[in-house]
Scaffold this active site. Structure first.
Site, PDB file in Angstrom:
ATOM      1  CE  LYS A 193      -3.628  -7.275 -35.455  1.00  0.00           C
ATOM      2  NZ  LYS A 193      -2.628  -6.938 -36.470  1.00  0.00           N
ATOM      3  CG  HIS A 217       8.828   4.196   9.207  1.00  0.00           C
ATOM      4  ND1 HIS A 217       7.659   3.971   8.670  1.00  0.00           N
ATOM      5  CD2 HIS A 217       8.521   5.032  10.463  1.00  0.00           C
ATOM      6  CE1 HIS A 217       6.703   4.394   9.687  1.00  0.00           C
ATOM      7  NE2 HIS A 217       7.336   4.990  10.781  1.00  0.00           N
TER       8      HIS A 217
END
Length: 530
Positions: free
Chosen positions: A141, A282
């Site tokens: 922070k 695929h």
């Protein structure tokens, strides 16, 4: 405005993973950085001959409660959170004898590792870090003033930055490290919350979080205009994430996706019972087979659709041997994945410099619990993994004729494969090998026809006049809503059917099967795969 260069004068170091610790601390101490540490970290630094102050001397409180309480103190968090050049904060620091901390180096108790190792509930709880995440979030922070490091991989780049800037860290670096710090605590908390949800048997907790660590950035995603990265969730599941890449060029996004599909499919076949091979294109199988050896299983899987197998992914359920490797490299293949490989097999694959060889270290358990998820606009879907296995299902004969022993073996084989075919899924199989696969069609009858056409094409490719579907069995991932899909399979030459059942038209479908002389068994469980 934030200051770009912040000198590093005092560092708090408290790490579970001691990798690179002494080298980092030595370099910091050589720059005159004062070191503060805790427990085992302080001991390691002291044994290395480095000057280090115990955090207990800073706080005035000893470590207590089995180490649960040591850094949760204003003299620690005040040093991390205080905004430099803020008169009010500076006055508070002066009044309470709080010294600034410019660098925090923390990595967390190994909760994820404990969970993967099968630790008891109590052991997992004791490996939930509290002070570490609190300090990390405080420092992140206040990254305008404080640098925070949560990953040993950042030690060397950070030291290089200090060297380049006369002992100072740039704002850009502090901000980058803060982002990583928040992501790390988020992933850590996600692992804990998901573990607790699973322990409680809570399938849909009110809040669900996921996290992961970047394994590698990818060149692009499904298409070149999409960015992508491969992240590790930390799950104890063998596959692409655990694999050692023995050789070959970098995996693409589609390679990872297809290889995962191939390996999950081949893991359905117990290697102690049979050798098995799955060829994927695929995300759908274009050939799957069992056999007495990997080489024979591969040949039979390839026969199903040799055209689609070009440029495909090949997965083995046993240690790759030279005989199988010699066959695979005869055609262009993108990826091979196996639990392990013989040295001769590795050498044979190495002759194809772009062919990737992945050695996963084991097979994923098809029965294991877990979660899968998929993004949707504004959210995501989460569900338990489809861990149903046909061997555990009660099969009900629905027709007048029961399947023969050979048909039943093929039916179970076909249903294993259908689980991994995109719905609507139809799989023709004969002698424990696929002979035709119909995937992803909008109607089940179309999937039946596509699979039949594939069986005819495969026969022609093999120089056989009769379709491979003749004498086969057929599996459907979900019920036949009408008899038409079933009759299409019968017309193609199938003699037996396995399907979940449950349609309002089951009676009509069963009657059609009886009229066509088919044997049909119901599983009572479907395998939709979207």
């Amino acid at each position: 405005m934030p200051v770009d260069l912040r000198p590093i004068a005092r560092a708090l170091v408290s790490v579970s993973d001691k990798t690179g610790l002494v080298d980092l601390a030595s370099a910091l101490a050589a720059r005159g950085v004062a070191l503060v540490s805790t427990g085992g970290t302080r001991k390691a630094l002291a044994e290395a001959g480095l000057p280090v102050n115990d955090v207990a001397d800073v706080t005035g409180f000893p470590e207590m409660m089995d180490g649960r309480l040591k850094t949760l103190h204003p003299k620690v968090h005040g040093g991390l959170l205080a905004i430099r050049e803020n008169p009010e904060h500076e006055a508070a620091m002066l009044a309470h004898d709080i010294r600034p901390i410019d660098l925090l180096v923390v990595n967390l108790y190994p909760f994820e590792e404990t969970l993967r190792a099968g630790g008891s509930f109590e052991h997992c709880v004791e490996n939930i870090d509290i002070g570490g995440p609190a300090m990390i979030r405080a420092a992140a922070k206040n990254h305008d003033d404080v640098a925070v490091i949560v990953d040993p991989e950042d030690y060397a780049p950070f030291l290089a930055e200090l060297e380049a800037n006369n002992g100072a860290a740039t704002l850009a670096t502090r901000r980058r490290l803060a982002q990583k710090a928040f992501a790390r605590t988020a992933a850590y908390d996600a692992a804990i919350s998901n573990w607790l949800a699973a322990s409680l048997g809570e399938a849909t907790p009110p809040w669900r979080a996921f996290g992961g660590k970047l394994a590698e950035p990818m060149r692009y995603g499904e298409n070149p205009h999409q960015s992508a990265g491969f992240y590790l969730s930390g799950d104890a599941r063998f596959g692409v994430a655990t694999a050692r890449q023995a050789q070959g060029k970098q995996l693409s996004y589609n390679n990872v996706n297809d290889t995962d599909a191939a390996y999950e499919l081949v893991a359905e076949f117990d290697p102690a019972r049979t050798a098995a091979v799955a060829i994927i294109k695929h995300s759908n199988p274009c050939g799957v087979a069992e056999g007495p050896s990997l080489a024979e299983a591969y040949a039979r899987a390839l026969r199903c659709d040799p055209v689609s197998a070009f440029g495909g992914i090949v997965a083995f359920n046993r240690r790759l041997d030279a005989a199988a490797a010699r066959e695979v490299v005869k055609i262009f293949t993108e990826v091979i994945i196996a639990p392990d490989a013989d040295e001769e097999a590795i050498a044979l694959v190495a002759a194809k410099k772009n062919l990737r060889l992945l050695l996963a270290g084991g097979l994923p358990d098809p029965r294991a619990r877990g979660l899968t998820f998929r993004s949707v606009a504004g959210g995501f879907l989460a569900q338990s993994r489809d861990n149903a296995v046909v061997d555990d299902m009660t099969l009900t004969v629905a027709t007048k004729r029961a399947p023969s022993e050979r048909e039943l073996a093929d039916l179970k084989f076909a249903f294993r494969v259908a689980k991994h075919v995109k719905s609507n899924a139809i799989v023709y199989a004969r002698d424990l090998a696929t002979v035709g696969v119909g995937a992803g069609q909008m109607s089940r009858v179309d999937s039946s026809r596509v699979a039949a056409v594939k069986a005819e094409e495969a026969a022609r490719e093999a120089g056989v006049t009769e379709s491979f579907a003749i004498g086969s069995v057929v599996a459907s991932d979900a019920f036949f809503p009408f008899p038409d899909g079933l009759l299409a399979a019968a017309s193609a030459g199938a003699t037996a059917v396995i399907q979940p059942g449950g349609s309002v038209n089951d009676k009509d479908v069963i009657a059609a099967a009886d009229e066509a002389g088919l044997a049909m068994v119901l599983t009572g469980m479907r395998h939709f795969r979207h």
